[in-house]
Write a protein that holds these residues in place. Structure first.
Motif, PDB file in Angstrom:
ATOM      1  N   CYS A 165      -0.043 -19.442 -15.535  1.00  0.00           N
ATOM      2  CA  CYS A 165       0.930 -20.152 -14.690  1.00  0.00           C
ATOM      3  C   CYS A 165       2.238 -19.357 -14.630  1.00  0.00           C
ATOM      4  O   CYS A 165       2.795 -18.987 -15.655  1.00  0.00           O
ATOM      5  CB  CYS A 165       1.186 -21.539 -15.283  1.00  0.00           C
ATOM      6  N   VAL A 166       2.712 -19.086 -13.397  1.00  0.00           N
ATOM      7  CA  VAL A 166       3.959 -18.330 -13.234  1.00  0.00           C
ATOM      8  C   VAL A 166       5.140 -19.273 -12.930  1.00  0.00           C
ATOM      9  O   VAL A 166       6.214 -18.819 -12.556  1.00  0.00           O
ATOM     10  CB  VAL A 166       3.828 -17.262 -12.127  1.00  0.00           C
ATOM     11  N   ARG A 167       4.896 -20.570 -13.024  1.00  0.00           N
ATOM     12  CA  ARG A 167       5.944 -21.602 -12.866  1.00  0.00           C
ATOM     13  C   ARG A 167       6.614 -21.579 -11.489  1.00  0.00           C
ATOM     14  O   ARG A 167       7.816 -21.804 -11.361  1.00  0.00           O
ATOM     15  CB  ARG A 167       6.985 -21.490 -13.976  1.00  0.00           C
ATOM     16  N   CYS A 168       5.809 -21.308 -10.481  1.00  0.00           N
ATOM     17  CA  CYS A 168       6.371 -21.190  -9.129  1.00  0.00           C
ATOM     18  C   CYS A 168       6.631 -22.549  -8.477  1.00  0.00           C
ATOM     19  O   CYS A 168       7.333 -22.636  -7.483  1.00  0.00           O
ATOM     20  CB  CYS A 168       5.405 -20.400  -8.256  1.00  0.00           C
ATOM     21  N   ALA A 169       6.023 -23.604  -9.002  1.00  0.00           N
ATOM     22  CA  ALA A 169       6.186 -24.982  -8.490  1.00  0.00           C
ATOM     23  C   ALA A 169       5.482 -25.233  -7.161  1.00  0.00           C
ATOM     24  O   ALA A 169       5.707 -26.281  -6.544  1.00  0.00           O
ATOM     25  CB  ALA A 169       7.660 -25.368  -8.373  1.00  0.00           C
ATOM     26  N   ALA A 170       4.629 -24.301  -6.726  1.00  0.00           N
ATOM     27  CA  ALA A 170       3.893 -24.541  -5.476  1.00  0.00           C
ATOM     28  C   ALA A 170       3.014 -25.788  -5.594  1.00  0.00           C
ATOM     29  O   ALA A 170       2.689 -26.429  -4.591  1.00  0.00           O
ATOM     30  CB  ALA A 170       3.031 -23.329  -5.124  1.00  0.00           C
ATOM     31  N   CYS A 171       2.646 -26.143  -6.824  1.00  0.00           N
ATOM     32  CA  CYS A 171       1.755 -27.285  -7.029  1.00  0.00           C
ATOM     33  C   CYS A 171       2.468 -28.630  -6.865  1.00  0.00           C
ATOM     34  O   CYS A 171       1.821 -29.677  -6.823  1.00  0.00           O
ATOM     35  CB  CYS A 171       1.130 -27.210  -8.413  1.00  0.00           C
ATOM     36  N   ARG A 191       2.609 -28.257 -12.991  1.00  0.00           N
ATOM     37  CA  ARG A 191       3.414 -27.316 -13.776  1.00  0.00           C
ATOM     38  C   ARG A 191       3.938 -27.976 -15.048  1.00  0.00           C
ATOM     39  O   ARG A 191       3.867 -27.399 -16.141  1.00  0.00           O
ATOM     40  CB  ARG A 191       4.591 -26.817 -12.929  1.00  0.00           C
ATOM     41  N   LEU A 201       1.198 -28.496 -17.582  1.00  0.00           N
ATOM     42  CA  LEU A 201       0.839 -27.242 -18.256  1.00  0.00           C
ATOM     43  C   LEU A 201       1.880 -26.871 -19.317  1.00  0.00           C
ATOM     44  O   LEU A 201       1.538 -26.396 -20.403  1.00  0.00           O
ATOM     45  CB  LEU A 201       0.727 -26.112 -17.215  1.00  0.00           C
ATOM     46  N   VAL A 248      -4.833 -20.947 -11.296  1.00  0.00           N
ATOM     47  CA  VAL A 248      -4.955 -21.545 -12.630  1.00  0.00           C
ATOM     48  C   VAL A 248      -5.994 -22.670 -12.546  1.00  0.00           C
ATOM     49  O   VAL A 248      -5.977 -23.466 -11.598  1.00  0.00           O
ATOM     50  CB  VAL A 248      -3.595 -22.133 -13.090  1.00  0.00           C
ATOM     51  N   SER A 276      -3.402 -25.278  -4.065  1.00  0.00           N
ATOM     52  CA  SER A 276      -2.167 -24.611  -3.633  1.00  0.00           C
ATOM     53  C   SER A 276      -1.645 -23.620  -4.667  1.00  0.00           C
ATOM     54  O   SER A 276      -0.610 -23.000  -4.465  1.00  0.00           O
ATOM     55  CB  SER A 276      -1.090 -25.652  -3.308  1.00  0.00           C
ATOM     56  N   CYS A 277      -2.326 -23.455  -5.774  1.00  0.00           N
ATOM     57  CA  CYS A 277      -1.830 -22.586  -6.852  1.00  0.00           C
ATOM     58  C   CYS A 277      -2.119 -21.113  -6.541  1.00  0.00           C
ATOM     59  O   CYS A 277      -3.283 -20.713  -6.457  1.00  0.00           O
ATOM     60  CB  CYS A 277      -2.498 -22.971  -8.175  1.00  0.00           C
ATOM     61  N   PRO A 278      -1.082 -20.289  -6.378  1.00  0.00           N
ATOM     62  CA  PRO A 278      -1.313 -18.884  -6.033  1.00  0.00           C
ATOM     63  C   PRO A 278      -1.931 -18.084  -7.183  1.00  0.00           C
ATOM     64  O   PRO A 278      -2.497 -17.013  -6.969  1.00  0.00           O
ATOM     65  CB  PRO A 278       0.090 -18.357  -5.710  1.00  0.00           C
ATOM     66  N   SER A 279      -1.815 -18.602  -8.416  1.00  0.00           N
ATOM     67  CA  SER A 279      -2.359 -17.874  -9.564  1.00  0.00           C
ATOM     68  C   SER A 279      -3.768 -18.335  -9.931  1.00  0.00           C
ATOM     69  O   SER A 279      -4.326 -17.876 -10.937  1.00  0.00           O
ATOM     70  CB  SER A 279      -1.448 -18.064 -10.780  1.00  0.00           C
ATOM     71  N   ILE A 312      -6.393 -25.709 -13.273  1.00  0.00           N
ATOM     72  CA  ILE A 312      -5.565 -26.827 -13.743  1.00  0.00           C
ATOM     73  C   ILE A 312      -6.429 -27.997 -14.210  1.00  0.00           C
ATOM     74  O   ILE A 312      -6.144 -28.635 -15.230  1.00  0.00           O
ATOM     75  CB  ILE A 312      -4.592 -27.270 -12.622  1.00  0.00           C
TER      76      ILE A 312
HETATM   77  S1  SF4 Z   1       1.218 -23.570  -8.526  1.00  0.00           S
HETATM   78 FE1  SF4 Z   1       0.042 -22.707 -10.230  1.00  0.00          FE
HETATM   79  S2  SF4 Z   1       1.295 -20.988 -10.983  1.00  0.00           S
HETATM   80 FE2  SF4 Z   1       2.648 -22.249  -9.702  1.00  0.00          FE
HETATM   81  S3  SF4 Z   1       3.624 -23.682 -11.183  1.00  0.00           S
HETATM   82 FE3  SF4 Z   1       1.806 -24.739 -10.360  1.00  0.00          FE
HETATM   83  S4  SF4 Z   1       0.174 -24.262 -11.847  1.00  0.00           S
HETATM   84 FE4  SF4 Z   1       1.832 -22.792 -12.225  1.00  0.00          FE
END
Ligand code: SF4
Ligand code: SF4
Length: 440
Positions: A16-22, A40, A43, A81, A76-79, A83
């Motif tokens: 998780c890069v903590r981008c908040a896209a989720c 986020r 996690l 993860v 929607s998670c770019p990484s 989840i």
């Molecule tokens: S979208 Fe994915 S990478 Fe970004 S904060 Fe949420 S869990 Fe982390």
């Protein structure tokens, strides 16, 4: 406190890069506006537990149990993860440590593997629902824990189960008997269809027969294990997966058809991982197909070819079950069926794929929150101008029906299989109505 289970997802949490896209589209975050009610935040909580900075208390695990498992964040998670895996493993850790979910675990272990016990429970719930209608105050006064359940609309559990309709005197091995069709498929009905919506199950079989498939229904099938998996009881989920994989892997079939989105996503997406990626689990997972996907593949026109005069068009909208769209990638097919159904004008609602708030036990354990999500969905349905709403998951069906009634709408809710069957009946003059909540 041990965190053995959580250790297995430490690397996944680290992605998780903590981008908040989720956060955008997360129903629990949008409702609570609290970081720990987003993916986020969950996690970060799991990481803090792993690092020993906080304990997995009932308060902390509660944030994981309030996740709807709608998978909006996963898509929607770019990484990329995983989840859902992290949420489920944290729940399992909480259940194992005794912090949360023990009652559900007890129920899961002693009910889910035994069809006869589930059948008895369904009948008891049916009788209680009847009794509640006659004397609403009595049950909740004497059994306070029934209050959440009593508020909820319950389906008719008192009828004959699907398996007793399909399986029995006519053909003791499989039902219905072979009639020389070109494709042979097995039907995994799931407990809700079996016990609460048996008419939907027979609609699925009839439709597939009309589209040219022979359907077998193995009586040995048990619950898919979703309530255990989502409730953090990995052991029961694994036992049920083993049993179903053994049953379905032994069948000589092209595909295994599901008509419940949650069952389908667990059978295809969770079984291999639960069973250590065994060859048998992968073979079964690879054969799982959604009912609507198969109908489109076999040719929608085949099931409607005798309909010449469908009469007045009825406006129908479709609700995407989370586990079907995001879990199995099926969302074009129901729309293709609806656009090709004689007598139907398909209208799209706003946010058709937004979670209805009714996944599994959530609507029982968090009824008021579930109804808040249900209210948004009910408003979208009403605003679409539809006369009927269809979907492809029994849990969504129940939730939509409950939410629409609670918020003053009489728009009927139907499984798409029942809508297809009703379209056929209208043509034969036997009185089928698309606008029914269940065809019986
Ligand atoms: S979208 Fe994915 S990478 Fe970004 S904060 Fe949420 S869990 Fe982390
Ligand atoms: S699964 Fe749904 S409710 Fe749970 S964190 Fe993801 S978006 Fe939010």
């Amino acid at each position: 406190m041990t965190t053995r289970r959580l250790e297995s997802v430490r690397d996944e949490i680290g992605k998780c890069v903590r981008c908040a896209a989720c956060q955008a589209g997360c129903p629990t975050y949008e409702s609570a506006f609290s970081e720990t009610m987003s993916a986020r935040g969950r996690l970060r909580l799991a990481q803090a537990v792993l690092d020993g900075r906080i304990g997995l208390t009932k308060r902390v695990s509660g944030d994981f149990f309030e996740c709807l498992a709608c998978m909006s964040c996963s898509s929607s998670c770019p990484s990329n993860v995983d989840i859902m895996k992290i949420v489920m493993v944290t729940r399992a850790e909480a259940v194992a440590s005794g912090a949360d979910g023990r009652l559900l675990r007890f129920i899961n272990r002693h009910l889910l593997p035994y069809h006869a016990r589930l059948n008895i429970l369904a009948k008891l719930v049916g009788v209680a629902a009847l009794f509640y209608k006659l004397a609403p105050g009595f049950l909740t006064r004497h059994l306070p824990y029934t209050q959440g359940i009593a508020k909820r609309a319950t389906p008719d559990f008192l009828g004959r189960s699907l398996r007793s309709r399909l399986y029995g005197a006519v053909n003791p091995d499989h039902a219905p008997p072979s009639t020389g069709r070109t494709k042979r498929v097995a039907y995994f009905s799931g407990c809700m269809t079996d016990l609460a919506f048996p008419g939907t199950g027979t609609s699925v079989v009839d439709t597939l027969n009309r589209a040219g498939a022979e359907v077998v229904f193995p009586n040995e099938q048990v619950c898919c294990g979703a309530p255990a998996w989502f409730g953090g009881d990995m052991e029961t989920a694994r036992e049920l997966a083993e049993s179903n994989v053994k049953t379905f892997d032994a069948l000589d079939v092209d595909s295994i058809v599901i008509s419940c989105a949650t069952c389908g996503s667990v059978l295809s997406g969770v079984y291999p991982e639960l069973l250590d990626n065994s060859a048998e689990a992968k073979r079964v997972a690879d054969k799982i197909v959604d009912f609507q996907w198969l109908v489109v593949k076999l040719g929608v026109e085949k099931i409607y070819e005798t309909i010449k005069n469908p009469g007045r068009k009825i406006r129908v909208t479709y609700h995407d079950p989370c586990h079907l769209k995001r879990g199995m990638g099926v969302y074009r097919e129901p729309r293709e069926i609806l656009r090709n159904t004689p007598g139907v004008e398909f209208v799209e609602m706003e946010n058709a794929d937004r979670c209805c708030g009714g996944p599994g036990a959530f609507s029982l354990t968090h009824y008021d929150a579930a109804m808040e999500y249900g209210r948004l969905k009910a408003e979208a349905i009403v605003d679409s101008g539809a006369e009927t709403v269809v979907t492809s998951c029994p849990s969504c069906q129940l939730q939509l029906d409950d939410a629409l009634r609670k918020f003053g709408s009489d728009i009927p809710v139907a499984h798409i299989a029942d809508m297809i069957a009703a379209a056929g009946e209208r043509q034969t003059g036997s009185g089928g109505q698309i606008a029914v909540s269940e065809k019986e």
